[in-house]
Design a protein around this motif. Structure first.
Motif, PDB file in Angstrom:
ATOM      1  N   ILE A 187    -108.127 -38.305   1.801  1.00  9.93           N
ATOM      2  CA  ILE A 187    -109.215 -37.824   1.394  1.00  9.93           C
ATOM      3  C   ILE A 187    -110.135 -36.936   2.390  1.00  9.93           C
ATOM      4  O   ILE A 187    -110.999 -35.982   2.088  1.00  9.93           O
ATOM      5  CB  ILE A 187    -110.253 -39.286   1.095  1.00  9.93           C
ATOM      6  CG1 ILE A 187    -109.337 -39.840  -0.249  1.00  9.93           C
ATOM      7  CG2 ILE A 187    -111.853 -38.902   1.045  1.00  9.93           C
ATOM      8  CD1 ILE A 187    -109.647 -39.045  -1.323  1.00  9.93           C
ATOM      9  N   VAL A 188    -109.960 -37.259   3.589  1.00 13.64           N
ATOM     10  CA  VAL A 188    -110.422 -36.206   4.718  1.00 13.64           C
ATOM     11  C   VAL A 188    -110.035 -34.919   4.477  1.00 13.64           C
ATOM     12  O   VAL A 188    -111.095 -34.145   4.731  1.00 13.64           O
ATOM     13  CB  VAL A 188    -110.035 -36.868   6.077  1.00 13.64           C
ATOM     14  CG1 VAL A 188    -110.388 -35.947   7.179  1.00 13.64           C
ATOM     15  CG2 VAL A 188    -110.689 -38.412   6.498  1.00 13.64           C
ATOM     16  N   THR A 189    -108.939 -34.615   4.267  1.00 12.63           N
ATOM     17  CA  THR A 189    -108.519 -33.357   4.280  1.00 12.63           C
ATOM     18  C   THR A 189    -109.119 -32.615   2.942  1.00 12.63           C
ATOM     19  O   THR A 189    -109.505 -31.368   2.831  1.00 12.63           O
ATOM     20  CB  THR A 189    -107.027 -33.180   4.019  1.00 12.63           C
ATOM     21  OG1 THR A 189    -106.251 -33.787   5.012  1.00 12.63           O
ATOM     22  CG2 THR A 189    -106.649 -31.967   3.691  1.00 12.63           C
ATOM     23  N   VAL A 190    -109.272 -33.418   1.720  1.00 18.48           N
ATOM     24  CA  VAL A 190    -109.826 -32.942   0.491  1.00 18.48           C
ATOM     25  C   VAL A 190    -111.326 -32.659   0.912  1.00 18.48           C
ATOM     26  O   VAL A 190    -111.825 -31.590   0.471  1.00 18.48           O
ATOM     27  CB  VAL A 190    -109.610 -33.907  -0.453  1.00 18.48           C
ATOM     28  CG1 VAL A 190    -110.380 -33.548  -1.715  1.00 18.48           C
ATOM     29  CG2 VAL A 190    -108.247 -34.089  -1.113  1.00 18.48           C
ATOM     30  N   ALA A 191    -111.928 -33.529   1.639  1.00 18.12           N
ATOM     31  CA  ALA A 191    -113.342 -33.311   1.880  1.00 18.12           C
ATOM     32  C   ALA A 191    -113.610 -32.156   2.622  1.00 18.12           C
ATOM     33  O   ALA A 191    -114.617 -31.186   2.380  1.00 18.12           O
ATOM     34  CB  ALA A 191    -113.880 -34.575   2.607  1.00 18.12           C
ATOM     35  N   LEU A 192    -112.711 -31.813   3.691  1.00 18.29           N
ATOM     36  CA  LEU A 192    -112.801 -30.506   4.362  1.00 18.29           C
ATOM     37  C   LEU A 192    -112.588 -29.333   3.561  1.00 18.29           C
ATOM     38  O   LEU A 192    -113.183 -28.240   3.575  1.00 18.29           O
ATOM     39  CB  LEU A 192    -112.025 -30.545   5.524  1.00 18.29           C
ATOM     40  CG  LEU A 192    -112.360 -31.455   6.718  1.00 18.29           C
ATOM     41  CD1 LEU A 192    -111.274 -31.689   7.982  1.00 18.29           C
ATOM     42  CD2 LEU A 192    -113.694 -31.351   7.333  1.00 18.29           C
ATOM     43  N   LYS A 193    -111.676 -29.303   2.639  1.00 25.02           N
ATOM     44  CA  LYS A 193    -111.211 -28.285   1.835  1.00 25.02           C
ATOM     45  C   LYS A 193    -112.200 -27.995   0.540  1.00 25.02           C
ATOM     46  O   LYS A 193    -112.321 -26.901   0.106  1.00 25.02           O
ATOM     47  CB  LYS A 193    -109.830 -28.365   1.504  1.00 25.02           C
ATOM     48  CG  LYS A 193    -108.738 -28.229   2.721  1.00 25.02           C
ATOM     49  CD  LYS A 193    -107.330 -28.100   2.043  1.00 25.02           C
ATOM     50  CE  LYS A 193    -106.406 -28.229   3.299  1.00 25.02           C
ATOM     51  NZ  LYS A 193    -105.018 -28.283   2.801  1.00 25.02           N
ATOM     52  N   LEU A 194    -112.627 -28.842   0.076  1.00 20.79           N
ATOM     53  CA  LEU A 194    -113.266 -28.879  -1.228  1.00 20.79           C
ATOM     54  C   LEU A 194    -114.839 -29.401  -1.292  1.00 20.79           C
ATOM     55  O   LEU A 194    -115.649 -28.259  -1.326  1.00 20.79           O
ATOM     56  CB  LEU A 194    -112.829 -29.794  -2.134  1.00 20.79           C
ATOM     57  CG  LEU A 194    -113.631 -29.645  -3.822  1.00 20.79           C
ATOM     58  CD1 LEU A 194    -113.259 -28.301  -4.098  1.00 20.79           C
ATOM     59  CD2 LEU A 194    -112.716 -30.842  -4.583  1.00 20.79           C
ATOM     60  N   PHE A 195    -115.151 -30.462  -0.584  1.00 15.91           N
ATOM     61  CA  PHE A 195    -116.500 -30.919  -0.516  1.00 15.91           C
ATOM     62  C   PHE A 195    -117.432 -30.209   0.555  1.00 15.91           C
ATOM     63  O   PHE A 195    -118.438 -29.736   0.019  1.00 15.91           O
ATOM     64  CB  PHE A 195    -116.729 -32.158  -0.229  1.00 15.91           C
ATOM     65  CG  PHE A 195    -116.060 -33.089  -1.283  1.00 15.91           C
ATOM     66  CD1 PHE A 195    -115.775 -32.791  -2.628  1.00 15.91           C
ATOM     67  CD2 PHE A 195    -115.410 -34.497  -0.886  1.00 15.91           C
ATOM     68  CE1 PHE A 195    -115.168 -33.561  -3.369  1.00 15.91           C
ATOM     69  CE2 PHE A 195    -115.044 -35.292  -2.043  1.00 15.91           C
ATOM     70  CZ  PHE A 195    -114.783 -34.664  -3.227  1.00 15.91           C
ATOM     71  N   LEU A 196    -116.830 -29.765   1.619  1.00 18.76           N
ATOM     72  CA  LEU A 196    -117.740 -29.202   2.673  1.00 18.76           C
ATOM     73  C   LEU A 196    -117.964 -27.725   2.184  1.00 18.76           C
ATOM     74  O   LEU A 196    -119.160 -27.399   2.211  1.00 18.76           O
ATOM     75  CB  LEU A 196    -117.045 -29.125   4.154  1.00 18.76           C
ATOM     76  CG  LEU A 196    -117.729 -28.328   5.021  1.00 18.76           C
ATOM     77  CD1 LEU A 196    -119.093 -29.368   5.353  1.00 18.76           C
ATOM     78  CD2 LEU A 196    -116.970 -28.622   6.527  1.00 18.76           C
ATOM     79  N   PRO A 197    -117.229 -26.999   1.629  1.00 19.67           N
ATOM     80  CA  PRO A 197    -117.582 -25.552   1.184  1.00 19.67           C
ATOM     81  C   PRO A 197    -118.672 -25.645   0.110  1.00 19.67           C
ATOM     82  O   PRO A 197    -119.446 -24.834   0.017  1.00 19.67           O
ATOM     83  CB  PRO A 197    -116.263 -24.936   0.882  1.00 19.67           C
ATOM     84  CG  PRO A 197    -115.045 -25.545   1.582  1.00 19.67           C
ATOM     85  CD  PRO A 197    -115.774 -27.022   1.800  1.00 19.67           C
ATOM     86  N   LEU A 198    -118.393 -26.588  -0.685  1.00 21.39           N
ATOM     87  CA  LEU A 198    -119.451 -26.472  -1.866  1.00 21.39           C
ATOM     88  C   LEU A 198    -120.871 -27.005  -1.648  1.00 21.39           C
ATOM     89  O   LEU A 198    -121.969 -26.361  -1.990  1.00 21.39           O
ATOM     90  CB  LEU A 198    -118.965 -27.537  -3.094  1.00 21.39           C
ATOM     91  CG  LEU A 198    -117.863 -27.007  -4.113  1.00 21.39           C
ATOM     92  CD1 LEU A 198    -117.406 -28.105  -4.968  1.00 21.39           C
ATOM     93  CD2 LEU A 198    -118.748 -25.727  -4.714  1.00 21.39           C
ATOM     94  N   ALA A 199    -120.864 -27.878  -0.405  1.00 20.37           N
ATOM     95  CA  ALA A 199    -122.038 -28.466   0.222  1.00 20.37           C
ATOM     96  C   ALA A 199    -122.961 -27.164   0.902  1.00 20.37           C
ATOM     97  O   ALA A 199    -124.095 -27.063   0.865  1.00 20.37           O
ATOM     98  CB  ALA A 199    -121.761 -29.589   1.154  1.00 20.37           C
ATOM     99  N   ILE A 200    -121.959 -26.478   1.511  1.00 18.68           N
ATOM    100  CA  ILE A 200    -122.649 -25.404   2.295  1.00 18.68           C
ATOM    101  C   ILE A 200    -123.420 -24.225   1.154  1.00 18.68           C
ATOM    102  O   ILE A 200    -124.212 -23.764   1.543  1.00 18.68           O
ATOM    103  CB  ILE A 200    -121.483 -24.653   3.316  1.00 18.68           C
ATOM    104  CG1 ILE A 200    -121.157 -25.657   4.273  1.00 18.68           C
ATOM    105  CG2 ILE A 200    -122.005 -23.315   3.759  1.00 18.68           C
ATOM    106  CD1 ILE A 200    -120.181 -25.001   5.186  1.00 18.68           C
ATOM    107  N   ILE A 201    -122.286 -23.931   0.170  1.00 25.78           N
ATOM    108  CA  ILE A 201    -122.899 -23.088  -0.682  1.00 25.78           C
ATOM    109  C   ILE A 201    -124.368 -23.623  -1.443  1.00 25.78           C
ATOM    110  O   ILE A 201    -125.110 -22.800  -1.640  1.00 25.78           O
ATOM    111  CB  ILE A 201    -121.887 -23.043  -1.944  1.00 25.78           C
ATOM    112  CG1 ILE A 201    -120.638 -21.982  -1.355  1.00 25.78           C
ATOM    113  CG2 ILE A 201    -122.571 -22.002  -3.033  1.00 25.78           C
ATOM    114  CD1 ILE A 201    -119.481 -21.925  -2.249  1.00 25.78           C
ATOM    115  N   ALA A 202    -124.285 -24.881  -1.797  1.00 22.36           N
ATOM    116  CA  ALA A 202    -125.519 -25.490  -2.203  1.00 22.36           C
ATOM    117  C   ALA A 202    -126.789 -25.395  -1.043  1.00 22.36           C
ATOM    118  O   ALA A 202    -127.807 -24.924  -1.855  1.00 22.36           O
ATOM    119  CB  ALA A 202    -125.330 -27.046  -2.675  1.00 22.36           C
TER     120      ALA A 202
END
Length: 522
Positions: A187-202
Motif C-alpha cells: 500500500i505504501v508504494t501504491v500511495a506514493l505512485k497514485l494517491f500522492l500525485p492525485l492529491a497534489i493535482i487537487a
C-alpha cells in the motif's frame, strides 16, 4: 463389559463421511518454485512448480490434469514404486488461468492457484499438504505474500460422461484439489505512485481559490493546468491500471479529481463575473466558502470510496454429528467395581469428560464441539514455509459446561499451560472461541484432539500451585472433586472408595442420554 454397558446407556450415533477405497486415493502435492508474472488484464499468471502424485494399486497418472492450465510444459521426471505404493513426478512451467477481481484496486487481494482435477471414477484426489510447499521469495517483486499454501478440495458434478465408457451418457463427478497463495499490493508504494500525485493535482486546483476574482487569467490557467495534468497522469499510468468493465477505486479517485478541478474552474468563472459586476464582496464570500466546501466534499468522497479491511474469512462449518441416543427401559443404572480410588478411573468418566473431537466406539473422531475438524485439506491447518505447522481449533457457538458456564478459549489454553509438550512452538487464543497452536514440524500428533478444562473451576488451583506443580494440582483436583463436564453425563457426587454418581448433563449439546442416572459402587 462395563464400557459396553455404558456405551449402551449413551450411544453416540455419529454420521461417518463416505470414504473411497484407500487403494484408489491419489495424493497430489505441489512445490511452487516461482511466480514470475501476474497479468491481471488477461487473467493469467506465469508459474514454475514441481508436481507429484502418490497412489496404491493401479492408476494411470497421465489422467491427472491441471484444471486451470493455459499453456504449460509438463516434463515427466520419473516414476518410482515401493511394493504397492507408486509415485510419479513432473516439472511444470508455463501459464495458468485465474480470476482476479479488481473492484478494490489498488487495495485488491489476488489468489494464485494451482488446481488439479480427476474424475472420481479414476481415483479420489487428496492433497499431500504435508509434503507441499513453496519458496519464500518469488521473482514477482511488486506484490506481498505470506509463503504458505492454502489447500482446498471439492467435488462437483458435470453433465458429461467425460468420454468414460463406464459412465456412457451419465453425468460424472470430478474432484478438485487446489493449492492457493494470496497476494496483496504494498500500500505504501501504491500511495506514493497514485494517491500522492492525485492529491497534489487537487491541491493545485484549489490554489486558484486563494487568488482575487479579478485575476481571471492566472486562476483559469491554474484550473486548466490541473485538468490537463489529471488527464496526462491517467494516460501515463493506464498501462498499469486494469482494463475492466466496472469502476475500480483508482477510477473513482480520478473522477473525484476531475470533478474537483472542474468545480474549481467554474468557481473561478463565477467569482470573476461577480467582480466585473461590482459585487466584489460576494465574489470574496464565494471563494472563502468554496475553499472549505470543495476539499471537504472531496475528502468525504475519498473516504467513502476507499474500502475498509476485508472481513476475516470465516471457515466452513462441519454439520453437527448426529448425536442420537439408545432407548432404555430403566432410568437408573448401578455398576459394581473393585477399584474406586478416584473419579478419572471410573467407568462414568468417559461418559462425561468428552474432548473437542469425540470418538464413539469403532468410529473416527467427530467435530462435536468445534466448527470444523482440522485437516490437511482445509483452512484450519496451515503449512508454513519454514516447515512449521499451525493448527486452529474454533469452538462452536453457544457451548456451555454442565454448570451453565460458557466454554471459552481459556478452557483450552489452561491444559497447554499445565503440559510441557515437545514440538510445540507456541499457542494463543486470538478470541474467546479460538485456539491456535504452532508446531515445529509437520507432525501427525498436531491433529490429535486437544483437552478442554473448566478454567473457572481449575484455574485457581493451577495459579496457586508451586512452580512446576500446576499440572499435579489440577490433576489431583479432577481426580477427587466433581467438576463440570461437556459430555452427556456430569459427575454430581463422589465418595472415595464407596461410590460415584453421574447424572444427565442439562447443557449437553445432543439429546439427553437414555439412562438418566448412573451409580458406580465399590
Amino acid at each position: 463389559m462395563i464400557r459396553a454397558l455404558l456405551a449402551g446407556a449413551f450411544v453416540l450415533v455419529a454420521a461417518s463421511s463416505l470414504r473411497a477405497d484407500s487403494s484408489r486415493e491419489v495424493y497430489v502435492g505441489v512445490y511452487l518454485h516461482d511466480v514470475t508474472r501476474l497479468i491481471l488484464k488477461d487473467g493469467m499468471v506465469d508459474v514454475d512448480f514441481d508436481l507429484w502424485a502418490k497412489w496404491r494399486g493401479e492408476f494411470d497418472h497421465e489422467q491427472l490434469q491441471v484444471a486451470n492450465a493455459a499453456t504449460l510444459e509438463r516434463h515427466f521426471l520419473g516414476e518410482e514404486s515401493d511394493r504397492d505404493w507408486h509415485t510419479a513426478r513432473w516439472r511444470v512451467r508455463g501459464t495458468l488461468r485465474g480470476e482476479f477481481p479488481m473492484t478494490r484496486f489498488p487495495y485488491d487481494e489476488q489468489i494464485v492457484a494451482v488446481e488439479l482435477e480427476l474424475p472420481t471414477q479414476l481415483g479420489r484426489l487428496v492433497p499431500d499438504a504435508a509434503g507441499s510447499g513453496m519458496e519464500s521469495r518469488f521473482s514477482l517483486t511488486d506484490w506481498l505474500y505470506d509463503p504458505e499454501f492454502e489447500a482446498r478440495s471439492e467435488e462437483r458434478e458435470v453433465s458429461s460422461d467425460l468420454g468414460l465408457l463406464e459412465r456412457e451418457g451419465l453425468p460424472s463427478t470430478v474432484r478438485k484439489v487446489a493449492y492457493r497463495v494470496r497476494l496483496r499490493r504494498p500500500i505504501v508504494t501504491v500511495a506514493l505512485k497514485l494517491f500522492l500525485p492525485l492529491a497534489i493535482i487537487a491541491l493545485v486546483a484549489l490554489v486558484a481559490l486563494f487568488l482575487p476574482g479579478s485575476a481571471i487569467e492566472p486562476r483559469s490557467g491554474i484550473g486548466v493546468t490541473a485538468l490537463l495534468s489529471c488527464f496526462a497522469f491517467q494516460f501515463t499510468i493506464s498501462d498499469t491500471l486494469p482494463s475492466v468493465a466496472y469502476l475500480t477505486l483508482a477510477d473513482t479517485l480520478f473522477l473525484i479529481a476531475y470533478v474537483l478541478s472542474t468545480c474549481a474552474l467554474i468557481v473561478t468563472i463565477a467569482s470573476h463575473s461577480l467582480t466585473r459586476t461590482d459585487r466584489a464582496a460576494q465574489s470574496a464570500r464565494l471563494d472563502r466558502t468554496m475553499r472549505v466546501l470543495l476539499p471537504t466534499v472531496a475528502a468525504i468522497a475519498v473516504a467513502v470510496a476507499i474500502p475498509g479491511d476485508l472481513p476475516p474469512r470465516e471457515p466452513e462449518i462441519d454439520p453437527l454429528p448426529d448425536l442420537g441416543t439408545a432407548t432404555s427401559s430403566r432410568d437408573e443404572l448401578h455398576i459394581g467395581t473393585n477399584i474406586l480410588s478416584n473419579i478419572t478411573g471410573t467407568p462414568v468418566f468417559a461418559g462425561g469428560y468428552w474432548q473437542l473431537l469425540e470418538a464413539p466406539p469403532d468410529e473416527h473422531p467427530q467435530p462435536v464441539f468445534v466448527q470444523r475438524r482440522p485437516g490437511i485439506d482445509n483452512e484450519m491447518v496451515r503449512f508454513l514455509a519454514d516447515g512449521r505447522l499451525e493448527v486452529t481449533w474454533k469452538l462452536r457457538e453457544g457451548l456451555k459446561w454442565s454448570d451453565g458456564t460458557p466454554l471459552v478459549a481459556r478452557d483450552l489454553t489452561l491444559p497447554w499451560d499445565a503440559y510441557d509438550l515437545a514440538h510445540v512452538v507456541g499457542y494463543e487464543a486470538p478470541d474467546d472461541r479460538t485456539l491456535v497452536v504452532t508446531w515445529d514440524g509437520r507432525l501427525a500428533m498436531a491433529l490429535e484432539t486437544p483437552v478442554a478444562w473448566p478454567s473457572h473451576v481449575l484455574d485457581d488451583a493451577f495459579q496457586n500451585a508451586e512452580e512446576g506443580e500446576g499440572y499435579g494440582a489440577v490433576r489431583e483436583l479432577r481426580r477427587t472433586t466433581p467438576t463440570p463436564s461437556l459430555g452427556p453425563y456430569v459427575v454430581t457426587e463422589y465418595v472415595p472408595n464407596e461410590r460415584v454418581v453421574a447424572e444427565a448433563n442439562p447443557e449437553f449439546l445432543g439429546e439427553p442420554p437414555a439412562i438418566r442416572r448412573v451409580v458406580v459402587h465399590k
